[in-house]
Design a protein around this motif. Structure first.
Motif, short mmCIF file in Angstrom:
data_model
loop_
_atom_site.label_atom_id
_atom_site.label_comp_id
_atom_site.label_asym_id
_atom_site.label_seq_id
_atom_site.Cartn_x
_atom_site.Cartn_y
_atom_site.Cartn_z
N PHE A 186 0.84 -1.16 -0.12
CA PHE A 186 0.10 -0.16 0.01
C PHE A 186 0.86 1.16 0.09
O PHE A 186 1.50 1.63 1.07
N PRO A 187 0.90 1.93 -1.16
CA PRO A 187 1.76 3.11 -1.25
C PRO A 187 1.45 4.29 0.00
O PRO A 187 0.12 4.52 0.18
N GLY A 188 2.33 5.01 0.52
CA GLY A 188 1.93 5.91 1.33
C GLY A 188 1.89 5.31 2.81
O GLY A 188 1.68 6.28 3.73
N SER A 189 2.01 4.14 2.80
CA SER A 189 2.03 3.37 4.15
C SER A 189 0.72 3.76 5.16
O SER A 189 1.13 4.34 6.02
N PRO A 190 -0.37 3.56 4.55
CA PRO A 190 -1.60 4.01 5.42
C PRO A 190 -1.60 2.99 6.66
O PRO A 190 -1.02 1.84 6.66
N ALA A 191 -2.40 3.10 7.69
CA ALA A 191 -2.49 2.26 8.78
C ALA A 191 -3.09 0.91 8.50
O ALA A 191 -3.99 1.17 7.66
N LEU A 192 -3.17 0.16 9.19
CA LEU A 192 -3.86 -1.38 8.63
C LEU A 192 -5.49 -1.00 8.79
O LEU A 192 -6.05 -1.61 8.01
N SER A 193 -5.86 -0.21 9.80
CA SER A 193 -7.24 0.08 10.04
C SER A 193 -7.81 0.66 8.71
O SER A 193 -9.03 0.69 8.32
N ALA A 194 -6.91 1.34 7.81
CA ALA A 194 -7.38 2.10 6.64
C ALA A 194 -7.36 1.17 5.21
O ALA A 194 -7.68 1.79 4.03
N VAL A 195 -7.04 0.14 5.50
CA VAL A 195 -7.02 -0.80 4.21
C VAL A 195 -7.87 -2.01 4.31
O VAL A 195 -8.16 -2.41 5.46
N SER A 196 -8.11 -2.61 3.31
CA SER A 196 -8.65 -3.80 3.22
C SER A 196 -8.22 -4.75 2.14
O SER A 196 -7.79 -4.37 1.05
N VAL A 197 -8.24 -6.12 2.29
CA VAL A 197 -7.78 -6.93 1.10
C VAL A 197 -8.97 -7.94 1.21
O VAL A 197 -9.21 -8.94 2.44
N THR A 198 -9.51 -8.13 0.11
CA THR A 198 -10.64 -9.20 -0.12
C THR A 198 -10.34 -10.36 -1.09
O THR A 198 -9.79 -9.66 -2.15
N ILE A 199 -10.87 -11.40 -0.91
CA ILE A 199 -11.08 -12.32 -2.01
C ILE A 199 -12.26 -12.76 -2.36
O ILE A 199 -13.03 -13.19 -1.48
N ASP A 200 -12.86 -12.57 -3.73
CA ASP A 200 -14.20 -13.00 -3.72
C ASP A 200 -15.09 -12.06 -2.80
O ASP A 200 -16.03 -12.70 -2.45
N GLY A 201 -14.68 -11.12 -2.36
CA GLY A 201 -15.53 -10.32 -1.38
C GLY A 201 -15.58 -10.60 0.17
O GLY A 201 -16.19 -9.85 1.01
N GLU A 202 -14.83 -11.75 0.39
CA GLU A 202 -14.36 -12.14 1.69
C GLU A 202 -12.99 -11.70 2.22
O GLU A 202 -12.35 -11.43 1.15
N SER A 203 -12.90 -11.56 3.50
CA SER A 203 -11.67 -10.98 4.15
C SER A 203 -10.34 -12.03 3.58
O SER A 203 -10.78 -13.26 3.54
N ALA A 204 -9.55 -11.39 3.18
CA ALA A 204 -8.55 -12.20 2.55
C ALA A 204 -7.83 -13.33 3.66
O ALA A 204 -7.68 -14.60 3.53
N GLU A 205 -8.09 -12.84 5.01
CA GLU A 205 -7.68 -13.47 6.27
C GLU A 205 -8.49 -14.92 6.30
O GLU A 205 -8.09 -16.10 6.52
N LYS A 206 -9.80 -14.64 6.11
CA LYS A 206 -10.71 -15.60 6.20
C LYS A 206 -10.61 -16.52 5.18
O LYS A 206 -10.58 -17.94 5.16
N MET A 207 -10.37 -16.13 3.82
CA MET A 207 -10.21 -16.71 2.79
C MET A 207 -9.14 -17.86 2.60
O MET A 207 -9.16 -19.07 2.14
N GLU A 242 0.17 -10.21 8.64
CA GLU A 242 1.49 -9.41 9.17
C GLU A 242 1.28 -8.01 8.45
O GLU A 242 1.39 -8.17 7.05
N TYR A 243 1.31 -6.80 9.36
CA TYR A 243 1.27 -5.59 8.59
C TYR A 243 2.55 -4.88 8.79
O TYR A 243 2.94 -4.62 10.09
N VAL A 244 3.45 -4.70 8.02
CA VAL A 244 4.56 -3.93 8.12
C VAL A 244 4.42 -2.52 7.55
O VAL A 244 4.44 -2.49 6.49
N GLU A 245 4.54 -1.57 8.38
CA GLU A 245 4.45 -0.11 7.93
C GLU A 245 5.70 0.29 7.57
O GLU A 245 6.63 -0.11 8.01
N ARG A 246 5.96 1.02 6.43
CA ARG A 246 7.33 1.52 5.88
C ARG A 246 8.20 0.30 5.85
O ARG A 246 9.17 0.38 6.41
N GLU A 247 7.83 -0.75 5.12
CA GLU A 247 8.83 -1.96 5.10
C GLU A 247 9.86 -1.17 4.60
O GLU A 247 10.29 -0.90 3.58
#
Ligand SMILES: [Zn+2]
Lengths: 150, 577
Positions: free
Chosen positions: B44-65, B71-76
């Motif tokens: 995610f460019p600009g390194s937003p906070a985890l609460s400001a992003v979402s990743v889904t697969i077929d509409g479900e959360s990626a985590e669940k799918m 793991e969320y690494v700001e400014r990797e």
């Protein structure tokens, strides 16, 4: 001019100076060939020849090719059995051959164009050592050395 | 911009991603085997906070799918993006899956195709031959030299040609038109494309060579899913890109010490090649390790028989050993020409095995596994000699590949359970222009060249293994290279040692003609490559695949290199437990 570049005239001047000094007497020293370095050489490592071990600490001469140097002027270069087509310092996926000799020059000296055959004279040192500045690991070295074009 | 058309979708990704959008790995249009493991990464460019992003697969959360934790690494690595990672994930439902990454107004979408292998295992064993850099002219030259050509007809077929299936394979990677052996092999071994110098990963923005999102390799998959025995056999250094691709996950193919550890982690049953110094502890003269780890001893402790010569290898085979580590040279194993004529490093390593014998020993050992086996055999110096513009050595190693394939076909022909594939990883710019004829007047290469009706059939006298008894003929093939550094060219074979076209020049990082190759019968050829090149380079030309055995019928027409993995996975039924 950048990198290892050296004007031809400068090289010739320096070589002339060197050949008048200690390297000119290289022919009087015990000569070690690359072929004569090892007693055994296999996939599990190698052992230095008894003669090489016995000459440790003495001044000897060797002939080989100067590997592409890091800088135009240096106190350090790598001597190889064959001219290196690759420049291990310049190319990430290239690697050094196993049988190499590290040469520490008596003083910072302009280096010849890589691929040139040279004769080196210096004090032989045997045993694993990491160069304190570059971390380059060698098993055999010539110290207080000087060279001339072969 | 959204589209269901994959083509337009890719275009959108290409145009938008560098500046605006998130990058999702695996990339758009990835083909993923159901149940195969991979790391999902979103940058995610600009390194937003985890609460400001979402990743889904077929509409479900990626985590669940994917059933993993985020793991969320700001400014990797100190860079201006945040890394969203789910490691060691997998999807089990076949079909198209849509992955959407959102951060505020910005949305990126990729589609993955999950493929199943619904028909179970058609093949018990797979033997994958890689001719590194093997191009069409190598095949033609090998056929002329080992089978003979009279009145336009060949005296026989090559084993690599004489197969029922053939396909044209495109080899480009994720980053460039022209591929190298690392990302080329990675496509065969994982089914995912990657970038130059990388294997078993997607090339993300991470700085560490080992920190990129991984995809599972064949070496790992077939062991985990089916309990197959695995063999990795080459005549290059075993850590080199093609063999390493069977087991490795790294951004940098040159990190041999990492790769040795990866071999030890995956533990293929048969490991054979050159490149011993990275197995030896630092204190051993000749080691290239930076630590005191002794991987020869580690493999022995894990039940491997260590062999360092052809005789030791045969003895281990006779003794019925099923786990072998064979290291036959400190560098590459000498090629077929140098071993036949006693050149190269054969005085130091007088008893190196031939790739054909390695192949036979590997098949015999691996076939003892009742679940079957996956064997990769590489003839790797076809490429290396093509780089050094030494075509005869390249063609000798093509003939060696052909003999190794013949041995595999002899095994597979007796049964109907073994898929045999012969495929190059990429091409070189090579071609047969005619012949050189010493009887033509004049001294320079162009005066000796016979084209069209002057290209008379040369008389290479092959020995029983198909290798010419001599390459120093008065009339010989004019095999030419399309990419080269500055060099001296005399149209003569390099009888004493591999050609070294160029050496380092006066300016750092540039190369000039190797003067030892220049004479009054040679011409100076000005390189057509950037001056940083010291050898010929790979070409983007498609390459020819041939195959036989159960599952081979899927090879036809033009395919992407990732399809080779898919056909192997399908033949072995790797989608099912
Ligand atoms: Zn290559």
């Amino acid at each position: 001019m950048r990198g290892c570049g050296l004007s031809r005239r400068k090289v010739l001047t320096v070589l002339a100076t060197l050949s008048a000094s200690s390297v000119a007497r290289a022919d009087d020293l015990e000569f070690i060939s690359f072929g004569g370095l090892y007693k055994s050489f296999g996939v599990l490592g190698y052992e230095f020849a008894d003669r090489v071990r016995a000459l440790s600490g003495k001044r000897v001469s060797m002939a080989g090719y100067m590997a592409p140097p890091l800088t135009a002027e240096s106190t350090f270069f790598v001597l190889t059995r064959e001219p290196l087509a690759i420049c291990p310092f310049c190319q990430s996926d290239a690697d050094w051959p196993v049988d190499i000799l590290v040469v520490y020059l008596e003083q910072a000296t302009p280096l010849v164009t890589a691929g040139a055959k040279v004769v080196v004279a210096g004090e032989l040192e045997v045993g694993s050592l990491a160069d304190p500045e570059t971390g380059f690991v060698s098993q055999i070295r010539l110290r207080h050395a000087a060279y001339r074009r072969a | 911009m959204r589209s269901t058309s994959a083509g337009i979708g890719l275009l959108a990704t290409l145009i938008v991603s560098p500046v605006f959008a998130q990058t999702i790995y695996p990339l758009d249009r990835a083909e993923i085997l159901v149940g195969a493991r991979f790391d999902l990464k979103v940058e995610f460019p600009g390194s937003p906070a985890l609460s400001a992003v979402s990743v889904t697969i077929d509409g479900e959360s990626a985590e669940k799918m994917l059933g993993g934790s985020v793991e969320y690494v700001e400014r990797e690595d100190g860079q201006d993006y945040a890394a969203f990672l789910i490691r060691n994930a997998g999807l089990t439902k076949p079909g198209i899956h849509t992955v959407v990454a959102k951060a505020g107004e910005k949305t990126s979408t990729v589609k993955w195709e999950l493929f199943d292998t619904p028909n179970g295992a058609a093949a018990k064993n797979v033997i994958l031959f890689i001719g590194d850099g093997l191009s069409v002219a190598h095949r033609t030259a090998a056929r002329i030299m080992s089978k003979g050509l009279v009145e336009g007809r060949y005296g026989g077929e090559l084993a690599i040609d004489d197969m029922p299936q053939m396909a044209l394979v495109s080899t480009s990677g994720t980053d460039s038109v022209v591929t190298d052996s690392a990302n080329a092999m990675s496509a065969y071994a994982t089914g995912h494309k990657t970038c130059v110098n990388a294997m078993g990963i997607y090339c993300s923005r991470a700085k560490g060579n080992l920190s990129h999102p991984k995809v599972e390799t064949l070496g790992e998959l077939v062991k985990r899913k089916r309990g197959l025995a695995v063999g990795v056999v080459t005549n290059t250094e075993i850590e080199d890109a093609t063999p390493a691709g069977m087991v490795a996950h790294t951004r940098r193919r040159a990190d041999y010490n990492d790769i040795v550890k990866m071999f030890h982690d995956v533990k293929p049953d048969i490991i054979m090649g050159g490149g011993s110094p990275n197995f030896l502890p630092k204190s051993t003269p000749g080691s290239k390790r930076a630590d005191e780890e002794n991987f020869v001893e580690k493999f022995k402790a894990d039940g491997y028989t260590f062999v360092s010569t052809a005789s030791e290898m045969s003895a281990a085979a006779t003794a019925g050993k099923t786990k072998m580590l064979g290291l036959f040279n400190t560098s590459n194993v000498d090629g077929a020409y140098d071993r036949k004529f006693g050149k190269g490093a054969t005085s130091k390593f007088p008893d190196q095995p031939d790739l054909v014998d390695q192949t036979k020993v590997a098949i015999e050992a691996l076939a003892k596994n009742e679940n079957g086996f996956m064997l990769m055999v590489e003839s790797g110096r076809i490429d290396k000699y093509a780089h050094s513009l030494d075509w005869e050595r390249s063609v000798y190693d093509t003939i060696m590949l052909d003999n190794a394939v013949k041995a595999a076909k002899d095994f597979a022909g007796k049964r109907n359970d073994t898929l045999v594939i012969v495929v190059p990883d990429h091409a070189h710019m090579v071609g047969i222009l005619g012949t050189y004829d010493e009887d033509l007047p004049g001294g320079s290469p162009r005066e000796k060249l016979g084209v069209y009706e002057k290209s008379k059939f040369p008389q290479y006298r092959p020995d029983k293994d198909g290798y010419p008894e001599s390459i120093d003929l008065k009339q010989r093939l004019a095999f030419t290279f399309g990419s080269y550094p500055d060099h001296c060219f005399d149209a003569r074979p390099h009888l004493e040692g591999e050609f070294v076209p160029a050496v380092a020049g006066p300016e750092k990082g540039t190369y000039v003609a190797n003067e030892t190759a220049c004479s009054n019968t040679s011409v100076r050829v000005t390189g057509n490559l950037p001056r940083e090149a010291n050898t010929g380079v790979h070409a983007a030309d498609d390459v020819v695949l041939t195959a036989m055995g159960p599952g081979a019928e899927a090879f036809r027409g033009r395919i992407d290199n990732t399809r080779v993995f898919r056909v192997i996975a399908t033949a072995l039924g790797l989608g099912r437990e």
